[in-house]
Enzyme design. Structure first.
Site, PDB file in Angstrom:
ATOM      1  CE1 TYR A   1      -2.984  -3.065   0.466  1.00  0.00           C
ATOM      2  CE2 TYR A   1      -3.586  -2.263   2.639  1.00  0.00           C
ATOM      3  CZ  TYR A   1      -3.732  -3.185   1.626  1.00  0.00           C
ATOM      4  OH  TYR A   1      -4.631  -4.212   1.770  1.00  0.00           O
TER       5      TYR A   1
ATOM      6  CG  HIS B   1      -0.547  -8.456   0.200  1.00  0.00           C
ATOM      7  ND1 HIS B   1      -0.238  -7.110   0.192  1.00  0.00           N
ATOM      8  CD2 HIS B   1      -1.880  -8.523  -0.008  1.00  0.00           C
ATOM      9  CE1 HIS B   1      -1.348  -6.414  -0.011  1.00  0.00           C
ATOM     10  NE2 HIS B   1      -2.345  -7.253  -0.150  1.00  0.00           N
TER      11      HIS B   1
ATOM     12  CG  LEU C   1     -18.694  -1.857   2.852  1.00  0.00           C
ATOM     13  CD1 LEU C   1     -18.547  -0.382   3.196  1.00  0.00           C
ATOM     14  CD2 LEU C   1     -19.978  -2.425   3.447  1.00  0.00           C
TER      15      LEU C   1
ATOM     16  CE  LYS D   1     -10.100   4.746   0.866  1.00  0.00           C
ATOM     17  NZ  LYS D   1     -10.809   5.559  -0.150  1.00  0.00           N
ATOM     18  CB  SER D   2     -14.245   5.096   5.380  1.00  0.00           C
ATOM     19  OG  SER D   2     -14.827   6.386   5.267  1.00  0.00           O
TER      20      SER D   2
ATOM     21  NE  ARG E   1     -19.163   7.164   3.245  1.00  0.00           N
ATOM     22  CZ  ARG E   1     -18.556   8.179   2.628  1.00  0.00           C
ATOM     23  NH1 ARG E   1     -17.244   8.180   2.493  1.00  0.00           N
ATOM     24  NH2 ARG E   1     -19.243   9.179   2.135  1.00  0.00           N
TER      25      ARG E   1
ATOM     26  CG  ASN F   1     -18.293   1.994   7.423  1.00  0.00           C
ATOM     27  OD1 ASN F   1     -19.429   2.016   6.947  1.00  0.00           O
ATOM     28  ND2 ASN F   1     -17.220   2.295   6.707  1.00  0.00           N
TER      29      ASN F   1
END
Length: 279
Positions: free
Chosen positions: A55, A113, A194, A235-236, A241, A245
């Site tokens: 990432y 990973h 999601l 993720k957010s 949000r 969540n």
């Protein structure tokens, strides 16, 4: 503020380590975005943060952890390493490099990973994970994106990951993998819980259940994950949000609603295949 925070419950891994049952995913945030998102998430009650070498934001995640003021021992940090480290010695190098980028002394969960079967070194990588676990550099170990055949090769050697993190949502059920996980006591952690894009969240069946509970579609899907025994990591970067969540532990879906959601699975030819994709 601290007194009003509601934390996610935990699930117990095979080695007794407790892992929060909902976390913050950080892909594809950069360091600056991750630093802010991790701080706001921890301040609203998240205790599981998921990152990876690939990432490129481990330094930002570490910065967010330090800025949050939440004690390190209360936070569960997951990171993952790339294919170049798939050897016993390589995993130690990858672990030390991630610790340095994160600015931490220990990693709570360290994952392979992708299996990258083309180079056929994920067995050695998992053996390397056992070494860093024994050395106390990590608290739990596991895999990510491993399919049944990849897991079976580990099982044949008496090796069992504590966690397998996989793409899973109501559209992508992965029943074959989940059954294996349950038989072996492996925790199922879910990425992109999601779905990709907003198509699944607009599914009429999900929207109908959301209206019934006066919740968002995302909250319904995340509730489905935790009620199924999974550990989702949505993720957010948006603080509101993030809070929404996390606010899924004060209601429950009925058996009929779970059955409805369980019936939404469908083929996806665009889904990444761990026999062909990896880094």
């Amino acid at each position: 503020m601290t007194n009003s925070i509601r934390l996610a419950p935990t699930v117990r891994l095979l080695n007794g380590v407790e892992m929060p049952q909902l976390g913050l995913g950080t892909w594809p945030m950069n360091d600056a975005e991750a630093a802010v998102a991790v701080r706001t998430a921890l301040n609203c009650g998240y205790r599981l943060i998921d990152t990876a070498e690939n990432y490129g934001n481990e330094a930002g995640v570490g910065e967010g952890i330090r800025a949050s003021g939440v004690p390190r021992e209360d936070i569960f940090v997951t990171t993952k390493f790339n294919r170049q480290w798939h050897s016993i010695a390589g995993v130690r190098q990858a672990c030390e490099a991630s610790l340095k980028r994160l600015g931490l002394d220990t990693i709570d969960l360290f994952l392979i990973h992708w299996p990258n079967p083309d180079q056929d070194r994920y067995i050695e990588a998992f053996q390397g994970l056992g070494r860093v676990l024994e050395a106390g550099l990590v608290r739990a170990i596991g895999t990510s994106n491993f399919k049944p055949a990849h897991l079976q090769r580990l099982f044949d050697l008496g090796l069992v990951p504590h966690v397998n993190q996989i793409q899973l949502d109501p559209y992508h059920r992965r029943d074959d993998l989940v059954a294996i996980h349950r038989t072996k006591g492996i925790v199922t952690e879910t990425w992109s819980p999601l779905g990709r894009g907003n198509a699944m969240l607009r599914d009429p069946a999900i929207e109908a259940i959301a209206r019934r509970h006066d919740r968002t579609s995302a909250q319904i899907v995340l509730r489905w994950h935790v009620q199924s025994g999974y550990v989702p990591a949505p993720k957010s970067t948006n603080a509101e949000r993030q809070a929404a969540n996390l606010a899924i532990f004060d209601f429950a879906l009925s058996d009929d609603e779970m059955t409805s959601l369980n019936g939404l699975g469908r083929p996806d030819p665009n889904m990444k295949d761990a026999d062909e994709f990896g880094h």
